[in-house]
Design an enzyme around this catalytic site. Structure first.
Site, short mmCIF file in Angstrom:
data_model
loop_
_atom_site.label_atom_id
_atom_site.label_comp_id
_atom_site.label_asym_id
_atom_site.label_seq_id
_atom_site.Cartn_x
_atom_site.Cartn_y
_atom_site.Cartn_z
N THR A 373 3.52 -5.92 1.34
CA THR A 373 2.06 -6.06 1.22
C THR A 373 1.76 -7.35 0.46
O THR A 373 2.63 -7.91 -0.21
CB THR A 373 1.42 -4.84 0.50
OG1 THR A 373 1.84 -3.65 1.17
CG2 THR A 373 -0.11 -4.88 0.50
N SER A 445 -3.09 2.57 -0.56
CA SER A 445 -3.29 2.34 -2.00
C SER A 445 -3.84 0.94 -2.26
O SER A 445 -4.04 0.56 -3.42
CB SER A 445 -1.96 2.49 -2.74
OG SER A 445 -1.46 3.79 -2.60
N1 GLY Z 1 1.10 0.14 2.96
C1 GLY Z 1 0.70 0.16 1.63
C2 GLY Z 1 -0.62 0.79 1.42
O1 GLY Z 1 -1.48 0.68 2.27
O2 GLY Z 1 -0.85 1.44 0.43
#
Ligand code: GLY
Length: 570
Positions: A373, A445
């Site tokens: 991310t 998250s």
């Molecule tokens: N893939 C990490 C999130 O969306 O929390």
């Protein structure tokens, strides 16, 4: 690096009291003296600056940064993934979140990652095209250009196209991430050929070029959403996915659309926190945690007691994440209750300032990690802001690229709760609210956030899976203590997510004395083998007419503050 020290925390409360009376509801109308971009990679920060200097606004720059990160940081985000763009438009003072989160394909089923005995097969939700949700980032970029930007999409994508064509040099972070997913990529030689270079190792200083991705970005720039979700690229995506056991259809691509959502606003002791609503869990978890903290007079407490209380607030807020949160278009979330101070009061009632509450003592849920991310922050010289957190989920997503597209697909389907109370890749549990369903967005998250007081504007966020929310909380507490972005992005990190019932902390994140204190209070501790997070933040001090930006020292990012002719921007 900065310790979350007694002095810092004491300063926090003096600062909060001073500013309580002057917090503004809508932020200042003044304009920043400089523009700023902070992202996880110097080439992406440079792309944002290039577009601002070419007369683009913060939203155009966000397109450029996101697309450049898709090229140079494919382990973190990309046009095969999704994310959230939190926007502030200076002209009317409005805040909104463009939700470009991936969606489950129509053929997705509740039990698609379970075997015949009902056991969860992690490989299916992490590797290969069955793990991929329908990407949202391309639609998000088109939406930003059409509704908020000033430049043509093709112009904002140009720096990324150049990077994909000419290549970028492998540095330590890329090398490490590639090594982490090398084994998974072995099952997909075409992916390995793109991302691991000639000898399959992604050596340091090797140059990675991505001609197929350059072409896809070019077509996207020329044709807009149709250039990705339909036509030749769309056909190749669907064919490639289905050829390897995936379930996408052209209809899934045709049906994908971003949604603008009203951000969650939290008022915490004079700070207006504007942040991500569901399908992110970030805003709700932070609202609960900060509302719990508001129930306590923290000022006279020792720094150790305060840390314990912050951890206990995280424990309670993450519990509700597991029970209630999911895609608001598919499940009824009792949002008003969850974010209300009255509810926080009930959660705070059994919070001992001395002893840990075992997670099993909280009301039961039933019956029913990381550096991947990316986050970047942009401020233009008119005061437009973007906080964007984007993802392909696990490093290098599903490690699968449909032939002829250059598009590395996400494995965001793992963010669903594949089986009630079975942890996902980040150890997060959930129940029906986040169960898999066709067309549903998996709970996230990701927590892009703005902070406002009368005098200051902050922009921040970070990658890091389940720990994103606690990292942003710690960053906000550091902002509240009067510190600058360099300190927020460096602050030591600790985390509690309800289950597993342990305080996680980054390597060297707590001194042995601090660890001992938490153990005495009944906490289980788990030290991570590495540091975590990669926060990129901007602070505009309106009173001092000063702009500061910082990139996390744990990463390889770059923060740039520069003069720019305001007349050239809108
Ligand atoms: N893939 C990490 C999130 O969306 O929390």
């Amino acid at each position: 690096m900065k310790q979350f020290s007694y002095v810092t925390v004491a300063a926090l409360f003096i600062y909060l009291n001073v500013h309580l009376a002057v917090a503004a509801a809508s932020g200042p109308a003044a304009q920043p003296p400089q523009a700023a971009v902070a992202s996880a990679h110097p080439a992406a920060t440079a792309a944002g600056r290039e577009i601002l200097e070419a007369g683009g606004n913060a939203f155009d720059a966000a397109i450029a940064v996101a697309a450049a990160l898709a090229v140079v940081e494919p382990y973190s985000s990309g046009i095969g993934g999704g994310g959230f763009f939190l926007l502030h438009r200076a002209a009317d003072g409005s805040n909104t979140m463009v939700d470009a989160r991936e969606k489950a394909p129509a053929a997705a089923t509740h039990d698609m990652y379970l075997d015949e005995r009902g056991e969860f097969i992690r490989d299916r939700s992490l590797n290969g095209p069955l793990a991929a949700g329908i990407p949202g980032t391309p639609a998000g970029l088109v939406y930003l250009a059409d509704h908020y930007g000033r430049l043509a999409l093709s112009e904002s994508l140009a720096p990324a196209i150049k990077l994909a064509t000419n290549g970028f040099v492998v540095k330590a972070r890329y090398h490490r991430m590639a090594g982490f997913r090398q084994k998974a990529m072995a099952a997909y030689p075409a992916t390995a050929a793109i991302f691991l270079g000639d000898d399959g190792r992604a050596d340091l200083d090797e140059v990675i070029t991505q001609p197929d991705l350059a072409n896809t970005l070019r077509v996207l720039g020329k044709q807009g959403a149709a250039g990705f979700y339909a036509g030749e690229i769309g056909e190749r995506l669907v064919a490639g996915v289905r050829d390897q056991g995936g379930i996408w259809t052209q209809q899934d691509l045709d049906d994908y659309a971003v949604v603008e959502r009203e951000p969650i606003v939290i008022n915490y002791r004079g700070i207006r926190i504007i942040t991500a609503p569901p399908p992110s869990s970030g805003g709700v978890v932070m609202a609960e945690a900060f509302n719990i903290l508001s129930q306590f007079d923290l000022a006279p407490m020792t720094a150790k007691t305060r840390r314990h209380v912050v951890i206990e607030s995280m424990r309670r807020a993450y519990r509700d994440r597991a029970e209630y949160l999911g895609d608001p278009d598919h499940v009824d979330i009792p949002l008003t209750r969850l974010v209300s101070p009255a509810y926080a009061k009930t959660l705070a009632a059994d919070l001992s300032t001395e002893r840990a509450t075992p997670s099993t003592d909280l009301r039961a849920i039933g019956p029913e990690k990381g550096e991947d991310t990316t986050h970047f922050s942009v401020l233009d010289s008119h005061g437009n802001r973007v906080a964007a957190t984007l993802s392909v989920n696990y490093p290098f997503g599903a490690v699968f690229v449909p032939a002829g597209t250059g598009v590395l697909l996400n494995n965001e389907m793992d963010d669903f709760s594949a089986r009630p109370m079975t942890p996902n890749a980040y150890g997060l549990v959930g129940v029906a609210a986040n169960a898999i369903a066709p067309g549903k967005r998996p709970l996230s998250s990701m927590t892009p956030t703005f902070l406002e007081t009368k005098d200051q504007i902050g922009i921040l966020g970070t990658p890091g899976g389940s720990r994103i929310i606690s990292m942003v909380m710690i960053g906000i507490l550091d902002f509240a203590s009067g510190n600058k972005p360099e300190s927020w992005v460096s602050a030591k990190r600790y985390h509690h997510q309800y289950l597993p019932d342990e305080v996680q902390f980054e390597r060297d994140g707590l001194t042995s004395d601090e660890q001992l204190d938490l153990k005495r209070r009944g906490h289980q501790l788990k030290e991570n083998s590495r540091n975590y997070g990669n926060m990129h933040a901007i602070l505009w001090d309106v009173a001092k007419q000063e702009v500061n930006a910082a990139s996390d020292p744990r990463g390889e990012g770059a923060a740039d503050v520069f003069d720019i002719a305001r007349a050239s921007q809108r």
